[in-house]
Design an enzyme around this catalytic site. Structure first.
Site, PDB file in Angstrom:
ATOM      1  N   HIS A 146       7.130 -17.571   8.095  1.00 44.11           N
ATOM      2  CA  HIS A 146       6.032 -17.700   9.069  1.00 44.11           C
ATOM      3  C   HIS A 146       4.858 -18.450   8.428  1.00 44.11           C
ATOM      4  O   HIS A 146       4.419 -18.095   7.348  1.00 44.11           O
ATOM      5  CB  HIS A 146       5.564 -16.322   9.533  1.00 44.11           C
ATOM      6  CG  HIS A 146       6.429 -15.740  10.608  1.00 44.11           C
ATOM      7  ND1 HIS A 146       5.977 -14.812  11.517  1.00 44.11           N
ATOM      8  CD2 HIS A 146       7.729 -15.962  10.929  1.00 44.11           C
ATOM      9  CE1 HIS A 146       6.953 -14.488  12.355  1.00 44.11           C
ATOM     10  NE2 HIS A 146       8.034 -15.161  12.007  1.00 44.11           N
TER      11      HIS A 146
ATOM     12  N   TYR B  98      -1.815  -9.578  15.905  1.00 41.16           N
ATOM     13  CA  TYR B  98      -2.587  -8.366  15.632  1.00 41.16           C
ATOM     14  C   TYR B  98      -3.692  -8.311  16.687  1.00 41.16           C
ATOM     15  O   TYR B  98      -4.464  -9.266  16.809  1.00 41.16           O
ATOM     16  CB  TYR B  98      -3.261  -8.432  14.257  1.00 41.16           C
ATOM     17  CG  TYR B  98      -2.319  -8.369  13.064  1.00 41.16           C
ATOM     18  CD1 TYR B  98      -1.652  -9.500  12.596  1.00 41.16           C
ATOM     19  CD2 TYR B  98      -2.131  -7.169  12.372  1.00 41.16           C
ATOM     20  CE1 TYR B  98      -0.816  -9.439  11.485  1.00 41.16           C
ATOM     21  CE2 TYR B  98      -1.296  -7.099  11.257  1.00 41.16           C
ATOM     22  CZ  TYR B  98      -0.643  -8.232  10.825  1.00 41.16           C
ATOM     23  OH  TYR B  98       0.182  -8.164   9.724  1.00 41.16           O
TER      24      TYR B  98
ATOM     25  N   PRO C   4      -0.967   0.042   6.766  1.00 39.91           N
ATOM     26  CA  PRO C   4      -0.049  -1.097   6.898  1.00 39.91           C
ATOM     27  C   PRO C   4      -0.665  -2.373   7.497  1.00 39.91           C
ATOM     28  O   PRO C   4       0.001  -3.410   7.528  1.00 39.91           O
ATOM     29  CB  PRO C   4       1.063  -0.561   7.812  1.00 39.91           C
ATOM     30  CG  PRO C   4       0.482   0.612   8.503  1.00 39.91           C
ATOM     31  CD  PRO C   4      -0.569   1.174   7.622  1.00 39.91           C
TER      32      PRO C   4
ATOM     33  N   LYS D 182       0.732  -4.946   3.060  1.00 40.32           N
ATOM     34  CA  LYS D 182       0.645  -5.034   1.592  1.00 40.32           C
ATOM     35  C   LYS D 182       1.470  -3.995   0.827  1.00 40.32           C
ATOM     36  O   LYS D 182       1.723  -4.170  -0.367  1.00 40.32           O
ATOM     37  CB  LYS D 182      -0.826  -4.908   1.162  1.00 40.32           C
ATOM     38  CG  LYS D 182      -1.672  -6.112   1.501  1.00 40.32           C
ATOM     39  CD  LYS D 182      -1.388  -7.263   0.549  1.00 40.32           C
ATOM     40  CE  LYS D 182      -1.733  -8.595   1.125  1.00 40.32           C
ATOM     41  NZ  LYS D 182      -0.634  -9.333   1.740  1.00 40.32           N
TER      42      LYS D 182
ATOM     43  N   TYR E  84      -3.707 -12.485   2.673  1.00 35.96           N
ATOM     44  CA  TYR E  84      -2.518 -12.150   3.467  1.00 35.96           C
ATOM     45  C   TYR E  84      -1.250 -12.708   2.812  1.00 35.96           C
ATOM     46  O   TYR E  84      -0.221 -12.036   2.780  1.00 35.96           O
ATOM     47  CB  TYR E  84      -2.677 -12.666   4.903  1.00 35.96           C
ATOM     48  CG  TYR E  84      -1.661 -12.065   5.864  1.00 35.96           C
ATOM     49  CD1 TYR E  84      -1.910 -10.854   6.503  1.00 35.96           C
ATOM     50  CD2 TYR E  84      -0.450 -12.699   6.116  1.00 35.96           C
ATOM     51  CE1 TYR E  84      -0.979 -10.282   7.365  1.00 35.96           C
ATOM     52  CE2 TYR E  84       0.487 -12.142   6.975  1.00 35.96           C
ATOM     53  CZ  TYR E  84       0.217 -10.931   7.596  1.00 35.96           C
ATOM     54  OH  TYR E  84       1.151 -10.374   8.442  1.00 35.96           O
TER      55      TYR E  84
HETATM   56  P1  RFL Z   1       9.574   4.542  -0.909  1.00 39.14           P
HETATM   57  O1  RFL Z   1      10.091   3.469  -0.021  1.00 39.14           O
HETATM   58  O2  RFL Z   1       8.882   5.692  -0.280  1.00 39.14           O
HETATM   59  O3  RFL Z   1      10.796   5.047  -1.790  1.00 39.14           O
HETATM   60  C1  RFL Z   1      10.696   6.196  -2.603  1.00 39.14           C
HETATM   61  C2  RFL Z   1      12.079   6.782  -2.790  1.00 39.14           C
HETATM   62  O4  RFL Z   1      11.989   7.927  -3.636  1.00 39.14           O
HETATM   63  C3  RFL Z   1      12.785   8.967  -3.081  1.00 39.14           C
HETATM   64  N1  RFL Z   1      12.249  10.266  -3.535  1.00 39.14           N
HETATM   65  C4  RFL Z   1      12.837  11.018  -4.495  1.00 39.14           C
HETATM   66  N2  RFL Z   1      13.922  10.816  -5.255  1.00 39.14           N
HETATM   67  C5  RFL Z   1      14.259  11.783  -6.128  1.00 39.14           C
HETATM   68  N3  RFL Z   1      13.568  12.934  -6.270  1.00 39.14           N
HETATM   69  C6  RFL Z   1      12.462  13.180  -5.522  1.00 39.14           C
HETATM   70  N4  RFL Z   1      11.785  14.326  -5.651  1.00 39.14           N
HETATM   71  C7  RFL Z   1      12.055  12.184  -4.593  1.00 39.14           C
HETATM   72  N5  RFL Z   1      11.032  12.098  -3.724  1.00 39.14           N
HETATM   73  C8  RFL Z   1      11.164  10.929  -3.097  1.00 39.14           C
HETATM   74  C9  RFL Z   1      12.663   8.759  -1.577  1.00 39.14           C
HETATM   75  O5  RFL Z   1      13.729   9.387  -0.874  1.00 39.14           O
HETATM   76  C10 RFL Z   1      12.686   7.252  -1.475  1.00 39.14           C
HETATM   77  O6  RFL Z   1      13.988   6.742  -1.313  1.00 39.14           O
HETATM   78  O7  RFL Z   1       8.561   3.950  -1.987  1.00 39.14           O
HETATM   79  P2  RFL Z   1       8.575   2.512  -2.754  1.00 39.14           P
HETATM   80  O8  RFL Z   1       9.943   2.196  -3.264  1.00 39.14           O
HETATM   81  O9  RFL Z   1       7.433   2.533  -3.685  1.00 39.14           O
HETATM   82  O10 RFL Z   1       8.310   1.433  -1.584  1.00 39.14           O
HETATM   83  C11 RFL Z   1       7.060   1.371  -0.927  1.00 39.14           C
HETATM   84  C12 RFL Z   1       7.248   0.879   0.503  1.00 39.14           C
HETATM   85  O11 RFL Z   1       8.244   1.674   1.128  1.00 39.14           O
HETATM   86  C13 RFL Z   1       5.949   0.936   1.331  1.00 39.14           C
HETATM   87  O12 RFL Z   1       4.842   0.546   0.552  1.00 39.14           O
HETATM   88  C14 RFL Z   1       5.981   0.001   2.575  1.00 39.14           C
HETATM   89  O13 RFL Z   1       6.975   0.401   3.479  1.00 39.14           O
HETATM   90  C15 RFL Z   1       4.634  -0.014   3.290  1.00 39.14           C
HETATM   91  N6  RFL Z   1       4.648  -0.786   4.532  1.00 39.14           N
HETATM   92  C16 RFL Z   1       4.538  -2.167   4.527  1.00 39.14           C
HETATM   93  N7  RFL Z   1       4.464  -2.850   3.362  1.00 39.14           N
HETATM   94  C17 RFL Z   1       4.427  -4.223   3.349  1.00 39.14           C
HETATM   95  O14 RFL Z   1       4.330  -4.804   2.260  1.00 39.14           O
HETATM   96  N8  RFL Z   1       4.501  -4.973   4.496  1.00 39.14           N
HETATM   97  C18 RFL Z   1       4.596  -4.376   5.714  1.00 39.14           C
HETATM   98  O15 RFL Z   1       4.735  -5.083   6.715  1.00 39.14           O
HETATM   99  C19 RFL Z   1       4.581  -2.919   5.765  1.00 39.14           C
HETATM  100  N9  RFL Z   1       4.688  -2.275   6.933  1.00 39.14           N
HETATM  101  C20 RFL Z   1       4.765  -0.131   5.775  1.00 39.14           C
HETATM  102  C21 RFL Z   1       4.774  -0.906   6.960  1.00 39.14           C
HETATM  103  C22 RFL Z   1       4.876   1.264   5.843  1.00 39.14           C
HETATM  104  C23 RFL Z   1       4.982   1.884   7.073  1.00 39.14           C
HETATM  105  N10 RFL Z   1       5.110   3.301   7.063  1.00 39.14           N
HETATM  106  C24 RFL Z   1       6.092   3.988   7.792  1.00 39.14           C
HETATM  107  C25 RFL Z   1       4.332   4.085   6.137  1.00 39.14           C
HETATM  108  C26 RFL Z   1       4.870  -0.302   8.200  1.00 39.14           C
HETATM  109  C27 RFL Z   1       4.945   1.098   8.270  1.00 39.14           C
HETATM  110  C28 RFL Z   1       4.999   1.719   9.637  1.00 39.14           C
HETATM  111  C1  PHB Z   2       6.254  -4.774  10.580  1.00 37.42           C
HETATM  112  O1  PHB Z   2       6.881  -5.704  11.097  1.00 37.42           O
HETATM  113  O2  PHB Z   2       6.750  -3.639  10.449  1.00 37.42           O
HETATM  114  C2  PHB Z   2       4.862  -5.001  10.120  1.00 37.42           C
HETATM  115  C3  PHB Z   2       4.343  -6.278  10.117  1.00 37.42           C
HETATM  116  C4  PHB Z   2       3.044  -6.501   9.723  1.00 37.42           C
HETATM  117  C5  PHB Z   2       2.261  -5.434   9.323  1.00 37.42           C
HETATM  118  C6  PHB Z   2       2.787  -4.156   9.286  1.00 37.42           C
HETATM  119  C7  PHB Z   2       4.096  -3.929   9.699  1.00 37.42           C
HETATM  120  O3  PHB Z   2       0.971  -5.663   8.942  1.00 37.42           O
END
Ligand code: RFL
Ligand code: PHB
Length: 390
Positions: free
Chosen positions: A72, A201, A293, A297, A385
């Site tokens: 994008h 957004y 989110p 980041k 971004y």
């Molecule tokens: P995770 O993905 O939470 O993985 C951690 C893993 O550890 C396991 N775990 C354990 N394992 C063993 N023993 C225990 N006691 C444990 N406790 C936990 C878990 O089961 C899991 O498998 O962390 P990690 O790897 O640091 O990754 C981080 C990302 O997942 C997170 O920062 C992003 O998803 C945030 N996020 C976004 N980030 C972006 O860069 N771009 C985006 O567009 C974006 N959109 C989002 C998001 C997060 C969202 N939510 C649901 C919070 C959109 C949403 C809605």
């Molecule tokens: C997504 O597609 O899940 C998404 C995209 C942009 C954001 C957060 C989440 O800033």
């Protein structure tokens, strides 16, 4: 059992670290509480910075992303009926982002682990990091009712916000900074054509909305809802109706609707733990910090932590130098705080905060007017971004 590095958590942070260590000949074992299917069922991030794309390439897991991901060049901010396009490519001298789901990144990493028969223990219970303040750390866990112990040189806590690693640090050794927002995001995933070829957004009087996507046929939408909202209170129809209002008339006329295949509410918070290293245990990704989110980041910050951490560990084993380990926390935190600032700023700009009153609403409007009229302001938004360097 003995290994060089035990990684707790098989999310994107843990699997990317394991993959990079493997490519440099460093032994590690990954311990994950959940099953692979459960890990893959969590629908989360969708936008990858160029730096993360390059890391995935170095890790040898970028082929499918390059085939199926959507580069994008910009995105839109919509306020009422006014839309402002942020030309990421033009404003940053050619940089862009990649739309490719976290689920797909995780799947590609899992496939690479299976292909090389890597040591990943899924459904490991009661994982416990021990003795990381001395020279002989170890990790215990249970699997199928049997207790196991792994002796190691380092423990990497990649177990997310609710993991055991940060919780194992003595209270006096860690400082936590936190801001909890009074709202969350209700997300919906549906096999419909995205409303636009770029993300939108939106800040509307009813609240924030985001139109995102996973492919040309799979869309991801979010709306701001009060903290603690029960996802079951929102029917699919009610979500689509609200999206049509918040995204504006132009989008409403084009939006394709359909049944949801996933629906969930995520709370919004900003959080940083300092430091990120405790003797022979280091935290990375959501275990050490959370961003709302809005700036896309979280996953990208996890990748930059893993860049610093993998480089430090590879240097430790290759050059017998602990300089990278000693500096890990400081290096990672310098970038983390900048991403925290950006994510907080974008959240503040784009959400409704009725409890903060009319002055706050006017400040938001002035910020938006400034952004629309200032090239410098747009450059600042765009460079954050697409991702600050690491
Ligand atoms: P995770 O993905 O939470 O993985 C951690 C893993 O550890 C396991 N775990 C354990 N394992 C063993 N023993 C225990 N006691 C444990 N406790 C936990 C878990 O089961 C899991 O498998 O962390 P990690 O790897 O640091 O990754 C981080 C990302 O997942 C997170 O920062 C992003 O998803 C945030 N996020 C976004 N980030 C972006 O860069 N771009 C985006 O567009 C974006 N959109 C989002 C998001 C997060 C969202 N939510 C649901 C919070 C959109 C949403 C809605
Ligand atoms: C997504 O597609 O899940 C998404 C995209 C942009 C954001 C957060 C989440 O800033």
């Amino acid at each position: 059992m003995r290994t060089q590095v035990v990684i707790i958590g098989a999310g994107p942070s843990g699997l990317l670290l394991s993959q990079l260590l493997h490519l440099s000949g460093v032994d590690c074992v990954v311990l994950e509480r959940r099953s692979p299917d459960y890990v893959l069922s969590r629908i989360r991030a969708g936008v990858l910075e160029q730096g993360m794309v390059e890391m995935l390439k170095r890790a040898g897991v970028a082929d499918r992303m390059h085939k199926e991901g959507l580069p994008h060049d910009g995105f839109a901010i919509s306020v009422g009926e006014t839309r402002l396009r942020i030309d990421l490519k033009g404003l940053t001298g050619g940089k862009r982002v990649m739309v490719y789901g976290q689920t797909e990144v995780t799947k590609d990493l899992m496939d690479a682990h299976v292909a090389r028969d890597a040591q990943v223990v899924y459904e490991a219970e009661n994982v416990t990091p021990l003795d990381f303040d001395g020279d002989s750390p170890r990790v215990t866990y249970e699997k199928d009712g049997v207790t196991h112990e792994i002796a190691c040189d380092f423990i990497c806590g990649c177990d997310g916000f609710h993991g055991v690693s940060r919780a194992a640090v003595p209270e006096g050794a860690i400082t936590e900074y936190e801001k909890v927002y009074p709202f969350g995001w209700l997300g919906i995933l549906s096999y419909v054509k995205p409303v636009d070829h770029e993300l939108i957004y939106a800040n509307h009087a009813n609240g924030f909305a985001l139109a995102s996507m996973r492919s040309h046929t799979l869309s991801r939408y979010y709306i701001q809802v009060p903290a603690g909202t029960d996802v079951n209170k929102w029917t699919d129809d009610a979500i689509w109706d609200e999206l049509k209002i918040r995204l504006g008339e132009e989008a409403a006329a084009k939006i394709e609707t359909g049944p949801s295949i996933e629906k969930s509410v995520a709370p919004l918070r900003s959080f940083v733990a300092e430091p990120l290293r405790f003797g022979r245990m280091m935290l990375a990704g959501d275990a050490g910090h959370i961003v709302p989110p809005t700036g896309a980041k979280g996953l990208n910050l996890a990748a930059s932590d893993i860049h610093y951490l993998s480089t430090a560990l590879i240097e430790y084993y290759g050059e017998k130098s602990s300089a990278g380990i000693d500096n890990y926390s400081q290096h990672a935190l310098a970038r983390i705080w900048k991403a925290e600032r950006f994510s907080w700023w974008m959240t503040t700009l784009l959400h409704q905060f009725p409890e903060l009153g009319a002055f706050n609403a006017r400040m938001q409007q002035a910020e938006m007017d400034y952004l629309a009229s200032s090239h410098a302001a747009q450059v600042s938004l765009a460079e954050n971004y697409v991702g600050l360097p690491f």
